[in-house]
Write a protein that holds these residues in place. Structure first.
Motif, PDB file in Angstrom:
ATOM      1  N   PRO A   1       2.145   9.050   1.790  1.00  0.00           N
ATOM      2  CA  PRO A   1       2.310   9.200   3.242  1.00  0.00           C
ATOM      3  C   PRO A   1       1.054   9.681   3.965  1.00  0.00           C
ATOM      4  CG  PRO A   1       3.525  10.915   2.054  1.00  0.00           C
ATOM      5  CD  PRO A   1       3.085   9.916   1.041  1.00  0.00           C
ATOM      6  N   GLU A   2       0.269  10.552   3.369  1.00  0.00           N
ATOM      7  CA  GLU A   2      -0.938  11.044   4.046  1.00  0.00           C
ATOM      8  C   GLU A   2      -1.939   9.916   4.264  1.00  0.00           C
ATOM      9  OE1 GLU A   2      -2.696  14.395   2.142  1.00  0.00           O
ATOM     10  OE2 GLU A   2      -0.862  15.606   2.211  1.00  0.00           O
ATOM     11  N   TYR A   3      -2.136   9.095   3.247  1.00  0.00           N
ATOM     12  CA  TYR A   3      -3.055   7.955   3.352  1.00  0.00           C
ATOM     13  C   TYR A   3      -2.579   6.996   4.434  1.00  0.00           C
ATOM     14  CZ  TYR A   3      -5.591   3.722   1.869  1.00  0.00           C
ATOM     15  OH  TYR A   3      -6.373   2.596   1.828  1.00  0.00           O
ATOM     16  N   LEU A   4      -1.290   6.662   4.390  1.00  0.00           N
ATOM     17  CA  LEU A   4      -0.740   5.694   5.339  1.00  0.00           C
ATOM     18  C   LEU A   4      -0.777   6.221   6.772  1.00  0.00           C
ATOM     19  CD1 LEU A   4       2.336   4.466   3.249  1.00  0.00           C
ATOM     20  CD2 LEU A   4       0.127   3.316   3.528  1.00  0.00           C
TER      21      LEU A   4
ATOM     22  N   TYR B   1      -1.909   3.950   9.900  1.00  0.00           N
ATOM     23  CA  TYR B   1      -0.751   3.261  10.473  1.00  0.00           C
ATOM     24  C   TYR B   1      -0.040   4.146  11.494  1.00  0.00           C
ATOM     25  CZ  TYR B   1      -1.001  -0.477   6.992  1.00  0.00           C
ATOM     26  OH  TYR B   1      -1.410  -1.551   6.236  1.00  0.00           O
ATOM     27  N   ASN B   2       0.491   3.507  12.527  1.00  0.00           N
ATOM     28  CA  ASN B   2       1.404   4.185  13.439  1.00  0.00           C
ATOM     29  C   ASN B   2       2.752   4.376  12.753  1.00  0.00           C
ATOM     30  OD1 ASN B   2      -0.420   4.182  15.752  1.00  0.00           O
ATOM     31  ND2 ASN B   2      -0.066   1.952  15.815  1.00  0.00           N
TER      32      ASN B   2
ATOM     33  N   LEU C   1       0.803  -1.223   0.000  1.00  0.00           N
ATOM     34  CA  LEU C   1       0.000   0.000   0.000  1.00  0.00           C
ATOM     35  C   LEU C   1       0.840   1.280   0.000  1.00  0.00           C
ATOM     36  CD1 LEU C   1      -2.643  -1.031   2.696  1.00  0.00           C
ATOM     37  CD2 LEU C   1      -2.920  -1.059   0.207  1.00  0.00           C
ATOM     38  N   GLN C   2       2.143   1.164  -0.061  1.00  0.00           N
ATOM     39  CA  GLN C   2       2.977   2.363   0.070  1.00  0.00           C
ATOM     40  C   GLN C   2       2.788   3.334  -1.089  1.00  0.00           C
ATOM     41  OE1 GLN C   2       6.967   1.781   2.130  1.00  0.00           O
ATOM     42  NE2 GLN C   2       6.573  -0.323   1.440  1.00  0.00           N
TER      43      GLN C   2
END
Length: 248
Positions: free
Chosen positions: A164-167, A171-172, A159-160
């Motif tokens: 970064p905003e989505y993750l 995710y922590n 999923l990367q």
């Protein structure tokens, strides 16, 4: 007082209720050496592209008789027919597809074939969708798993590429999930005849979208290639297609 528009209103209502020819195809579906005329008919909804009471009507060239075949799902948008040999008996089978109009782009599809002199349904998307279930789970380390029950397969999606905003929402910082998340796989949204072996017999390529947290959060597609085994269509090959990351 007589309404001067009364007769015209009745005329319009009758016209709206009268079945219309949506599409016409010609092919030998029963092996008698003569072309049959296949009509796709339906009733148009007023001021809408929606068709109701969608029906197949076959006119047999040799006997000069008509046969009417009911569809399992007889309401939809943009209904079409395709003629091709799906069973390998060198006769034309009839594929009918229409759009449901739902947000997921789900379609209705059904195949009719002449077997032992009788035209009958040999495939429909509703039965296919009910027989095949999937489980979609987000995993730690920015991944998601897609599990298929029939055939029994598992696919891991990285999923990367989502950014970064989505993750960061799910995710922590150490890559662990903030909470469990389940997605799902939609019913068939695309059904395409493809002759992969170039032998004159068509297979079916069926697309099903993989959704993540919500419907617009697409993760990719499950692609099933369906092949006739003499009794039914089975999954010959299954793959998962993912979306690519834009390169700058």
């Amino acid at each position: 007082m007589t309404n001067p528009n009364h007769s015209s209103i009745n005329t319009v209502n009758i016209a709206q209720m009268t079945p219309q020819i949506i599409q016409t195809k010609f092919g030998d579906i029963n092996g008698d050496g003569m072309f049959e005329t296949i009509f796709l008919m339906g009733t148009k909804t007023p001021d809408s592209p929606l068709w109701k009471n969608i029906t197949l009507v076959i006119f047999y060239g040799q006997t000069r008789q008509f046969e009417q075949l009911a569809l399992k799902e007889n309401v939809g948008y943009n209904p079409t027919i395709f003629l091709g040999d799906f069973t390998g008996n060198h006769l034309e089978d009839i594929l009918v597809i229409s759009d449901t109009g739902g947000s997921g782009g789900i379609i209705n599809g059904e195949i009719f074939s002449s077997i032992n002199g009788t035209v009958r349904s040999i495939f429909d998307t509703e039965t296919f969708n009910n027989k095949r279930t999937y489980a979609v789970h987000y995993l730690n380390n920015y991944k998601a798993s897609v599990r298929s029950s029939n055939p029994k397969k598992q696919y891991i999606i990285d999923l990367q590429y989502k950014g970064p905003e989505y993750l960061a929402e799910i995710y922590n910082k150490d890559g662990t999930l903030k909470q469990p998340i389940e997605g799902w796989v939609d019913p068939i949204s695309g059904l395409y005849p493809v002759d992969y072996d170039r032998d004159g017999t068509y297979e079916l390529l069926a697309y099903q979208e993989i959704a993540g947290r919500y419907h617009a959060d697409g993760l990719g597609y499950v692609e099933n290639i369906l092949k006739w085994n003499g009794q039914e269509f089975i999954v010959d090959r299954q793959t998962v297609a993912i979306y690519g990351e834009d390169l700058t």
